[in-house]
Motif scaffolding. Structure first.
Motif, mmCIF file in Angstrom:
data_model
loop_
_atom_site.group_PDB
_atom_site.id
_atom_site.type_symbol
_atom_site.label_atom_id
_atom_site.label_comp_id
_atom_site.label_asym_id
_atom_site.label_seq_id
_atom_site.Cartn_x
_atom_site.Cartn_y
_atom_site.Cartn_z
ATOM 1 N N ALA A 111 2.341 10.934 9.935
ATOM 2 C CA ALA A 111 3.461 11.833 10.223
ATOM 3 C C ALA A 111 4.767 11.282 9.655
ATOM 4 C CB ALA A 111 3.586 12.071 11.721
ATOM 5 N N ASP A 112 5.014 9.979 9.831
ATOM 6 C CA ASP A 112 6.233 9.371 9.283
ATOM 7 C C ASP A 112 6.218 9.403 7.757
ATOM 8 O OD1 ASP A 112 7.476 8.839 11.725
ATOM 9 O OD2 ASP A 112 6.669 6.804 11.846
ATOM 10 N N LEU A 113 5.066 9.088 7.184
ATOM 11 C CA LEU A 113 4.963 9.122 5.720
ATOM 12 C C LEU A 113 5.204 10.537 5.195
ATOM 13 C CD1 LEU A 113 1.839 6.820 5.251
ATOM 14 C CD2 LEU A 113 4.201 6.265 4.612
ATOM 15 N N HIS A 139 8.712 11.707 4.724
ATOM 16 C CA HIS A 139 9.426 11.094 3.611
ATOM 17 C C HIS A 139 8.738 11.363 2.273
ATOM 18 C CE1 HIS A 139 11.230 9.062 7.001
ATOM 19 N NE2 HIS A 139 12.244 8.810 6.205
ATOM 20 N N ALA A 140 7.752 12.251 2.266
ATOM 21 C CA ALA A 140 6.951 12.503 1.063
ATOM 22 C C ALA A 140 7.692 13.354 0.043
ATOM 23 C CB ALA A 140 5.650 13.193 1.446
ATOM 24 N N THR A 194 0.778 -1.237 0.000
ATOM 25 C CA THR A 194 0.000 0.000 0.000
ATOM 26 C C THR A 194 0.809 1.286 0.000
ATOM 27 O OG1 THR A 194 -0.176 -0.257 2.406
ATOM 28 C CG2 THR A 194 -2.029 -1.054 1.090
ATOM 29 N N VAL A 195 2.127 1.217 0.141
ATOM 30 C CA VAL A 195 2.943 2.429 0.193
ATOM 31 C C VAL A 195 3.651 2.617 -1.146
ATOM 32 C CG1 VAL A 195 4.783 3.666 1.398
ATOM 33 C CG2 VAL A 195 3.298 2.105 2.683
ATOM 34 N N CYS A 196 3.310 3.704 -1.834
ATOM 35 C CA CYS A 196 3.977 4.015 -3.104
ATOM 36 C C CYS A 196 5.298 4.701 -2.790
ATOM 37 C CB CYS A 196 3.094 4.914 -3.963
ATOM 38 S SG CYS A 196 3.859 5.313 -5.566
ATOM 39 N N VAL A 197 6.391 4.045 -3.177
ATOM 40 C CA VAL A 197 7.729 4.571 -2.876
ATOM 41 C C VAL A 197 8.519 4.796 -4.150
ATOM 42 C CG1 VAL A 197 7.783 3.364 -0.654
ATOM 43 C CG2 VAL A 197 8.852 2.310 -2.649
ATOM 44 N N VAL A 198 9.583 5.584 -3.996
ATOM 45 C CA VAL A 198 10.551 5.791 -5.061
ATOM 46 C C VAL A 198 11.819 5.058 -4.618
ATOM 47 C CG1 VAL A 198 11.855 7.461 -6.405
ATOM 48 C CG2 VAL A 198 9.544 8.038 -5.615
ATOM 49 N N MET A 199 12.180 4.030 -5.364
ATOM 50 C CA MET A 199 13.316 3.190 -4.993
ATOM 51 C C MET A 199 14.625 3.983 -4.954
ATOM 52 S SD MET A 199 12.561 0.086 -4.349
ATOM 53 C CE MET A 199 10.870 -0.421 -4.137
ATOM 54 N N THR A 200 15.481 3.570 -4.018
ATOM 55 C CA THR A 200 16.845 4.086 -3.926
ATOM 56 C C THR A 200 17.786 2.886 -3.883
ATOM 57 O OG1 THR A 200 16.871 4.048 -1.496
ATOM 58 C CG2 THR A 200 16.099 6.094 -2.570
ATOM 59 N N ALA A 203 14.439 4.159 4.857
ATOM 60 C CA ALA A 203 13.133 4.270 4.195
ATOM 61 C C ALA A 203 13.227 5.090 2.910
ATOM 62 C CB ALA A 203 12.119 4.908 5.131
ATOM 63 N N PRO A 204 12.651 4.567 1.829
ATOM 64 C CA PRO A 204 12.614 5.335 0.589
ATOM 65 C C PRO A 204 11.547 6.431 0.670
ATOM 66 C CG PRO A 204 11.507 3.235 0.286
ATOM 67 C CD PRO A 204 12.074 3.234 1.678
ATOM 68 N N LYS A 205 11.630 7.387 -0.237
ATOM 69 C CA LYS A 205 10.652 8.466 -0.321
ATOM 70 C C LYS A 205 9.287 7.897 -0.690
ATOM 71 C CE LYS A 205 13.314 11.968 0.584
ATOM 72 N NZ LYS A 205 13.138 12.730 1.810
ATOM 73 N N VAL A 206 8.239 8.635 -0.345
ATOM 74 C CA VAL A 206 6.860 8.190 -0.492
ATOM 75 C C VAL A 206 6.085 9.159 -1.378
ATOM 76 C CG1 VAL A 206 4.722 7.789 0.809
ATOM 77 C CG2 VAL A 206 6.917 7.103 1.784
ATOM 78 N N VAL A 207 5.181 8.603 -2.182
ATOM 79 C CA VAL A 207 4.237 9.399 -2.970
ATOM 80 C C VAL A 207 2.885 9.274 -2.247
ATOM 81 C CG1 VAL A 207 3.200 9.802 -5.226
ATOM 82 C CG2 VAL A 207 5.518 8.843 -5.074
ATOM 83 N N LEU A 208 2.539 10.295 -1.474
ATOM 84 C CA LEU A 208 1.347 10.227 -0.634
ATOM 85 C C LEU A 208 0.059 10.080 -1.427
ATOM 86 C CD1 LEU A 208 2.271 12.937 2.004
ATOM 87 C CD2 LEU A 208 2.294 10.456 2.318
ATOM 88 N N ALA A 209 -0.063 10.776 -2.543
ATOM 89 C CA ALA A 209 -1.297 10.715 -3.340
ATOM 90 C C ALA A 209 -1.547 9.312 -3.868
ATOM 91 C CB ALA A 209 -1.228 11.715 -4.493
#
Length: 128
Positions: free
Chosen positions: A118-120, A123-124, A45-51, A99-105
């Motif tokens: 708050a944690d998400l 990293h947004a 459920t968490v959309c992330v940008v891989m690093t 933790a990788p960055k997150v795309v909240l939308a």
């Protein structure tokens, strides 16, 4: 019917869920979104940008996301790819400082059952 998602699904703000990635094609349903259902026991459920750092962390934790698995249509991920990640794995990476960055939308509201908004937000990449 198994693997049928309820509509419409919402993001962490209660708004319609935005796509995460069509290339590579992500999501539990491989529909480009972090949609979920009761069958999605991993809560992808968490959309992330891989690093590179996160990919190395995930591999060391037993989930190699960088190696292609052609027989399952999995291309392998690289830094910059967006992916619907299991919320618990993101929380684990957060605790380890990886933790990788997150795309909240594009992050499903069910992620909030496992990680805090708050944690998400910290990293947004999509907060103005």
């Amino acid at each position: 019917m198994l693997n049928q998602r309820p509509d419409p699904q919402k993001n962490v703000f209660g708004e319609p869920l935005s796509p995460c990635s069509l290339s590579p094609l992500t999501g539990y349903f491989r529909d480009g979104c972090c949609n979920t259902s009761p069958e999605d026991v991993g809560s992808h459920t968490v959309c992330v940008v891989m690093t590179d750092e996160f990919l190395a962390f995930s591999k060391a934790a037993g989930n190699d996301l960088s190696t292609p698995v052609p027989e399952f249509g999995f291309p392998g991920l690289k830094a910059g790819d967006r992916w619907c990640l299991c919320a618990a794995r993101w929380a684990q990476a957060l605790s380890a400082g990886k933790a990788p960055k997150v795309v909240l939308a594009a992050t499903h509201q069910n992620a909030l059952d496992i990680v805090s908004l708050a944690d998400l937000k910290r990293h947004a990449i999509d907060l103005s």
